[in-house]
Design an enzyme around this catalytic site. Structure first.
Site, PDB file in Angstrom:
ATOM      1  N   HIS A   1      -4.499 -17.197  -5.423  1.00  6.97           N
ATOM      2  CA  HIS A   1      -5.363 -16.342  -4.593  1.00  6.97           C
ATOM      3  C   HIS A   1      -6.695 -17.011  -4.250  1.00  6.97           C
ATOM      4  O   HIS A   1      -7.490 -16.439  -3.520  1.00  6.97           O
ATOM      5  CB  HIS A   1      -5.617 -15.043  -5.344  1.00  6.97           C
ATOM      6  CG  HIS A   1      -6.419 -15.286  -6.591  1.00  6.97           C
ATOM      7  ND1 HIS A   1      -5.909 -15.982  -7.679  1.00  6.97           N
ATOM      8  CD2 HIS A   1      -7.699 -14.988  -6.913  1.00  6.97           C
ATOM      9  CE1 HIS A   1      -6.840 -16.088  -8.601  1.00  6.97           C
ATOM     10  NE2 HIS A   1      -7.940 -15.497  -8.168  1.00  6.97           N
ATOM     11  N   ASP A   2      -6.968 -18.175  -4.819  1.00  5.93           N
ATOM     12  CA  ASP A   2      -8.216 -18.893  -4.523  1.00  5.93           C
ATOM     13  C   ASP A   2      -7.999 -20.023  -3.533  1.00  5.93           C
ATOM     14  O   ASP A   2      -8.901 -20.852  -3.330  1.00  5.93           O
ATOM     15  CB  ASP A   2      -8.821 -19.476  -5.809  1.00  5.93           C
ATOM     16  CG  ASP A   2      -9.333 -18.393  -6.733  1.00  5.93           C
ATOM     17  OD1 ASP A   2      -9.759 -17.338  -6.236  1.00  5.93           O
ATOM     18  OD2 ASP A   2      -9.299 -18.611  -7.958  1.00  5.93           O
TER      19      ASP A   2
ATOM     20  N   ASP B   1      -4.026   3.886   2.680  1.00  2.00           N
ATOM     21  CA  ASP B   1      -5.478   3.721   2.841  1.00  2.00           C
ATOM     22  C   ASP B   1      -5.816   2.270   3.192  1.00  2.00           C
ATOM     23  O   ASP B   1      -6.982   1.889   3.241  1.00  2.00           O
ATOM     24  CB  ASP B   1      -6.237   4.176   1.583  1.00  2.00           C
ATOM     25  CG  ASP B   1      -5.911   3.324   0.355  1.00  2.00           C
ATOM     26  OD1 ASP B   1      -5.024   2.436   0.449  1.00  2.00           O
ATOM     27  OD2 ASP B   1      -6.532   3.551  -0.700  1.00  2.00           O
TER      28      ASP B   1
ATOM     29  N   ASP C   1      -9.707 -15.921 -17.003  1.00  3.27           N
ATOM     30  CA  ASP C   1     -10.428 -16.273 -15.780  1.00  3.27           C
ATOM     31  C   ASP C   1     -11.711 -17.057 -16.089  1.00  3.27           C
ATOM     32  O   ASP C   1     -12.547 -16.599 -16.882  1.00  3.27           O
ATOM     33  CB  ASP C   1     -10.805 -14.975 -15.045  1.00  3.27           C
ATOM     34  CG  ASP C   1     -11.552 -15.250 -13.758  1.00  3.27           C
ATOM     35  OD1 ASP C   1     -10.920 -15.741 -12.822  1.00  3.27           O
ATOM     36  OD2 ASP C   1     -12.775 -14.989 -13.715  1.00  3.27           O
TER      37      ASP C   1
ATOM     38  N   ASN D   1      -0.225   4.548  -0.193  1.00  3.24           N
ATOM     39  CA  ASN D   1      -0.801   5.795   0.338  1.00  3.24           C
ATOM     40  C   ASN D   1      -1.544   5.588   1.653  1.00  3.24           C
ATOM     41  O   ASN D   1      -2.319   6.433   2.088  1.00  3.24           O
ATOM     42  CB  ASN D   1      -1.735   6.431  -0.702  1.00  3.24           C
ATOM     43  CG  ASN D   1      -2.882   5.504  -1.080  1.00  3.24           C
ATOM     44  OD1 ASN D   1      -2.891   4.333  -0.691  1.00  3.24           O
ATOM     45  ND2 ASN D   1      -3.846   6.016  -1.806  1.00  3.24           N
TER      46      ASN D   1
ATOM     47  N   GLU E   1      -7.637 -20.610 -17.174  1.00  7.38           N
ATOM     48  CA  GLU E   1      -7.913 -21.062 -15.823  1.00  7.38           C
ATOM     49  C   GLU E   1      -8.853 -22.257 -15.927  1.00  7.38           C
ATOM     50  O   GLU E   1      -9.926 -22.158 -16.500  1.00  7.38           O
ATOM     51  CB  GLU E   1      -8.575 -19.990 -14.960  1.00  7.38           C
ATOM     52  CG  GLU E   1      -8.646 -20.447 -13.511  1.00  7.38           C
ATOM     53  CD  GLU E   1      -9.795 -19.867 -12.702  1.00  7.38           C
ATOM     54  OE1 GLU E   1     -10.705 -19.270 -13.270  1.00  7.38           O
ATOM     55  OE2 GLU E   1      -9.760 -20.042 -11.475  1.00  7.38           O
TER      56      GLU E   1
ATOM     57  N   ASP F   1       0.854  -1.191   0.000  1.00  7.01           N
ATOM     58  CA  ASP F   1       0.000   0.000   0.000  1.00  7.01           C
ATOM     59  C   ASP F   1       0.895   1.248   0.000  1.00  7.01           C
ATOM     60  O   ASP F   1       1.683   1.445   0.923  1.00  7.01           O
ATOM     61  CB  ASP F   1      -0.878  -0.056   1.266  1.00  7.01           C
ATOM     62  CG  ASP F   1      -1.743   1.176   1.420  1.00  7.01           C
ATOM     63  OD1 ASP F   1      -1.925   1.907   0.432  1.00  7.01           O
ATOM     64  OD2 ASP F   1      -2.236   1.387   2.552  1.00  7.01           O
TER      65      ASP F   1
ATOM     66  N   ASP G   1      -1.738  -1.214  -3.916  1.00  4.91           N
ATOM     67  CA  ASP G   1      -2.005  -0.445  -5.128  1.00  4.91           C
ATOM     68  C   ASP G   1      -0.823  -0.546  -6.095  1.00  4.91           C
ATOM     69  O   ASP G   1       0.204  -1.153  -5.782  1.00  4.91           O
ATOM     70  CB  ASP G   1      -2.301   1.021  -4.762  1.00  4.91           C
ATOM     71  CG  ASP G   1      -1.299   1.566  -3.756  1.00  4.91           C
ATOM     72  OD1 ASP G   1      -0.086   1.496  -4.036  1.00  4.91           O
ATOM     73  OD2 ASP G   1      -1.715   2.014  -2.661  1.00  4.91           O
TER      74      ASP G   1
ATOM     75  N   ASP H   1      -4.968 -10.525 -15.902  1.00  4.04           N
ATOM     76  CA  ASP H   1      -6.163 -11.348 -15.771  1.00  4.04           C
ATOM     77  C   ASP H   1      -7.221 -10.808 -16.735  1.00  4.04           C
ATOM     78  O   ASP H   1      -7.448  -9.601 -16.793  1.00  4.04           O
ATOM     79  CB  ASP H   1      -6.682 -11.218 -14.329  1.00  4.04           C
ATOM     80  CG  ASP H   1      -6.983 -12.563 -13.709  1.00  4.04           C
ATOM     81  OD1 ASP H   1      -7.762 -13.312 -14.296  1.00  4.04           O
ATOM     82  OD2 ASP H   1      -6.444 -12.833 -12.612  1.00  4.04           O
TER      83      ASP H   1
HETATM   84  C1  GLC Z   1     -11.715 -17.358 -10.861  1.00  2.26           C
HETATM   85  C2  GLC Z   1     -10.861 -16.495  -9.988  1.00  2.26           C
HETATM   86  C3  GLC Z   1     -11.561 -16.264  -8.695  1.00  2.26           C
HETATM   87  C4  GLC Z   1     -12.875 -15.569  -8.969  1.00  2.26           C
HETATM   88  C5  GLC Z   1     -13.704 -16.343  -9.980  1.00  2.26           C
HETATM   89  C6  GLC Z   1     -14.795 -15.493 -10.523  1.00  2.26           C
HETATM   90  O1  GLC Z   1     -11.873 -18.625 -10.338  1.00  2.26           O
HETATM   91  O2  GLC Z   1      -9.593 -17.049  -9.837  1.00  2.26           O
HETATM   92  O3  GLC Z   1     -10.800 -15.503  -7.796  1.00  2.26           O
HETATM   93  O4  GLC Z   1     -13.582 -15.423  -7.780  1.00  2.26           O
HETATM   94  O5  GLC Z   1     -12.941 -16.760 -11.093  1.00  2.26           O
HETATM   95  O6  GLC Z   1     -14.262 -14.494 -11.360  1.00  2.26           O
HETATM   96 CA    CA Z   2      -3.436   2.206  -1.259  1.00  4.65          CA
END
Ligand code: GLC
Ligand code: CA
Length: 562
Positions: free
Chosen positions: A337-338, A42, A217, A40, A271, A38, A46, A115
Site C-alpha cells: 500500500h506504500d 458510503d 509498522d 454500505n 516493516e 464497500d 469496510d 498491523d
Molecule cells: C508505514 C506504513 C505506511 C505509513 C507509515 C506511518 O511505513 O506502511 O503506510 O504511512 O508507516 O505509519
Molecule cells: Ca462502507
C-alpha cells in the site's frame, strides 16, 4: 499454458533438516480495507465488505491475510494514526463485524495478521491529549517532548511533514513534540516501560481474540536516543541509517517476544530491516527470540520512473537470498500500500503487455525463497491510477510534499509527473470487481477515484477467462503450495550476466525446478546450460511456450528438471 501438478505433497516426509514453520510456507495476501469492498455505499471499503469477499480470497489459494490498520483513527494517514487501539474505525464497522470477519477467515482456513502501529499514535489518542495537557501529566513521558526554554531541538527529519521537520512546537506547554511521520502522528516513547507494557496489553487483547500475527509498522524507528544528539550534515538523505535500529530496539523486541509473542501461536513481521544484512538477521534469527520475518526494502525500491536494470534487480535478490541461506527468514514482495502498482513499476502496463508481464511478476514472487506478500488487486494486474491533478490525490505524504514543493517555488508539473508514477495512491484506488459504475466496489462516491480502466480490468471478466492474470495467480499459488522446494529449496542464479532474463533453479531433496523469466518486451534467449528437452513444463504464461531457451516478451516458465 497451465499444467496440473499434485505429486509434491508425497515428498513431504523426505524433508529433513528443515525448520518447517507455517509462516514460511504461507502465501500472504494484503488487503487495504479502505479500497477493497464497500458494503454500505458510503464510498469507503469496510469489514462487512471484506466478509462478503471471503470466498473470493479463499479461491486465490492464499493462507494468510494481512489487513492494514482498522483501528479507530481520524485518518490523517488512512488508519496509520490510531486514536484507540482497542476499537474499530467507524468507517470500517464494529467489533462485532471484526469478530465475524475473523471467524469467517478461520472457518476457511485463512489466518489473519494485523498491523500494529506503535512507533507513533494519533495526536487524537487519549494518551497524547493527556500528554500535551501539562508538563507533569502522568502521560507526558509517553511521547518525546523538548522544552522550548532549552532552545530549538537538534534537527530531526520528518518523512511526511510539510517542512520535513519532525519537531512540532506546541504552545500549550511551550515544548516541541517529535513526529517522524505527520504532525498528527506523534512518536511514542519506547524508552518508557509503562508505554511498552501498554502496547503489550494491546497486543494481548488482539491475540486473545485469536488473530494469527502482527506486522510491526515502522518499528525499526521506535527506539531513540532521547538526548537527541545533533546528526552530521546531510544525514537526512539516509533516514534508515540515522533513525533506524537505534538504542535498545532489540531489547524491546525481546521483551515483546517474552511478554506476548512467545505466549501465542502468532507470527510477526517487521516493516523495514535496518541498513544491512546484519541488522535484518538481528531482527529475525531463530534463537534471538525477536521477530519471525524480515521485510527489507531493497527490492521494492529498485524501480524508478526511468525504469530499472535487471542486472541490479537480480543482484539484489540473489544477495539477500544468499545472506539468508543458513539463518533467518525473508518476505518476498514488490508492492504494497506504500507503492505504486506492481505491473506499472516492474512490468509493463501497456495493453499489449500488461497481462503477460503481470503473470511473469507473479511467477517471480511465487518461486523465490521467503514468504511471498502479495498486494490486493495485483492479482488482476491493476495499474497505476493515471491521476494528473493534485485534487485527485488523498495521501498525506503526497499532498504535504506537493505543498512543500509549492512553498519552495519548485516546478509543480514535474512533481505531478513524478507522483503519477510514484504516489502511494496509485496502489490505493478501489479494487476492480466488475464493470458497473464504481467498479463493483461501491455504488456511492468512492473516497478515491476508481481507475477508469475498470471496464476492462476487473475480477468478473477475469473469472471467465482461463488465461487471465487472476486465474494464472491461482495456478502459480497452487504450484508453490504443492512444491515445498519452492519454499525451502536452494536458490541458484543462472545466466547471471543476461540483462534481459532472470533464470534460476530451486532444489530440495533431489528435486530441481527451473524458473525462466523474460523481463523485457522483446524476445530474449537465456542460456542456462540445462537441456529443456529433458525437463517437464509445469506452468507457462504463453499458450505455446518456446521451450528452447528462447523466451517470448515477458514470458515466464517453470520446469521440473529430470
Ligand atoms: C508505514 C506504513 C505506511 C505509513 C507509515 C506511518 O511505513 O506502511 O503506510 O504511512 O508507516 O505509519
Ligand atoms: Ca462502507
Amino acid at each position: 499454458m497451465i499444467c496440473t501438478f499434485s505429486y509434491a505433497q508425497a515428498n513431504l516426509n523426505r524433508v529433513d533438516n528443515i525448520d518447517r514453520k507455517w509462516w514460511k510456507e504461507a502465501v500472504v495476501y494484503q488487503i487495504y480495507p479502505r479500497s477493497f469492498k464497500d458494503s454500505n455505499d458510503d464510498g469507503i471499503g469496510d469489514l462487512k465488505g471484506i466478509i462478503s469477499k471471503l470466498d473470493y480470497i479463499k479461491s486465490l489459494g492464499v493462507d494468510v491475510v494481512w489487513l492494514n490498520p482498522i483501528y479507530s483513527s481520524p485518518n490523517d494517514d488512512n488508519g496509520y494514526d490510531v486514536s484507540d487501539y482497542r476499537n474499530i474505525m467507524k468507517d470500517f464497522g464494529t467489533m462485532a463485524d471484526f469478530n465475524e470477519l475473523l471467524k469467517g477467515m478461520h472457518e476457511r482456513g485463512i489466518k489473519l495478521v494485523m498491523d500494529l502501529v506503535v512507533n507513533h499514535s494519533s495526536d487524537e489518542h487519549e494518551w497524547f491529549k493527556q500528554s500535551r495537557s501539562s508538563r507533569d501529566n502522568p502521560y507526558r513521558e509517553y511521547y518525546h517532548w523538548w522544552n522550548a526554554e532549552k532552545g530549538k531541538p537538534p534537527y530531526r527529519y520528518s518523512l511526511f511533514d510539510v517542512n520535513h521537520d519532525a519537531w512540532r512546537y506546541d504552545s500549550l506547554t511551550n515544548a516541541y513534540y517529535l513526529h517522524y511521520f505527520s504532525r498528527k502522528q506523534p512518536d511514542l516513547n519506547w524508552e518508557n516501560p509503562k508505554l511498552r507494557h501498554e502496547v503489550y496489553d494491546i497486543m494481548k487483547f488482539w491475540a486473545d481474540k485469536g488473530i494469527d500475527g502482527f506486522r510491526l509498522d515502522a518499528f525499526q524507528f521506535a527506539a531513540k536516543d532521547t538526548t537527541f544528539p545533533a546528526f552530521p550534515n546531510g544525514f537526512e538523505k539516509n533516514f534508515t541509517q540515522y533513525y533506524g535500529m537505534q538504542g535498545n530496539l532489540h531489547g524491546y523486541l525481546q521483551e515483546m517476544n517474552r511478554e506476548v509473542l512467545s505466549k501465542y501461536k502468532v507470527m510477526s513481521v517487521a516493516e523495514g530491516a535496518g541498513n544491512n544484512f546484519e541488522d535484518a538477521h538481528n531482527l529475525v534469527d531463530a534463537g534471538r527470540d525477536e521477530l519471525n520475518i524480515a521485510y527489507a526494502f531493497d527490492g521494492v525500491g529498485i524501480a524508478t520512473r526511468k525504469g530499472y536494470s535487471l542486472l541490479h534487480f537480480k543482484n539484489v535478490f540473489s544477495r539477500w537470498d544468499s545472506a539468508f541461506v543458513d539463518k533467518g527468514w525473508l518476505s518476498i514482495f514488490l508492492s504494497n500500500h506504500d507503492q505504486a502498482r506492481l505491473v506499472s513499476r516492474f512490468g509493463n502496463d501497456s495493453p499489449k503487455f500488461r497481462a503477460v508481464s503481470a503473470k511473469m511478476l507473479m511467477t517471480f514472487l511465487m518461486t523465490m525463497r521467503g514468504t511471498p506478500f502479495y498486494y490486493n488487486g495485483d492479482e488482476l494486474g491493476m495499474t497505476n491510477a493515471g491521476f494528473y491533478k493534485i485534487e485527485d490525490y488523498r495521501d498525506v505524504q503526497t499532498l504535504n510534499e506537493y505543498q512543500r514543493q509549492k512553498n519552495l517555488g519548485a516546478n509543480l508539473n514535474e512533481y505531478l509527473q513524478q507522483i503519477s508514477f510514484e504516489s502511494r495512491d496509485n496502489g490505493r484506488t478501489p479494487f476492480q470487481w466488475n464493470n458497473s459504475a464504481g467498479a463493483g466496489f461501491t455504488s456511492g462516491t468512492p473516497w478515491i477515484m476508481v481507475n477508469p480502466n475498470y471496464k476492462t480490468i476487473n475480477a468478473e471478466a477475469q473469472e471467465k477467462d482461463n488465461e487471465s492474470p487472476l486465474n494464472y495467480f491461482r495456478h502459480i499459488v497452487k504450484l508453490r503450495k504443492d512444491n515445498l522446494v519452492l519454499v525451502y529449496g536452494k536458490y541458484t542464479l543462472l545466466d547471471k550476466q543476461n540483462p534481459d532474463t532472470y533464470s534460476y533453479t530451486r532444489e530440495l531433496n533431489g528435486k530441481t525446478l527451473l524458473i525462466l523469466l523474460n523481463f523485457k518486451s522483446k524476445s530474449s534467449v537465456t542460456n542456462t546450460g540445462i537441456d529443456l528437452k529433458k525437463a517437464k513444463l509445469l506452468i507457462d504464461n504463453y499458450s505455446h511456450p518456446a521451450n528452447n531457451g528462447l523466451l517470448m516478451p515477458y514470458e515466464a516458465a517453470v520446469y521440473e528438471v529430470k
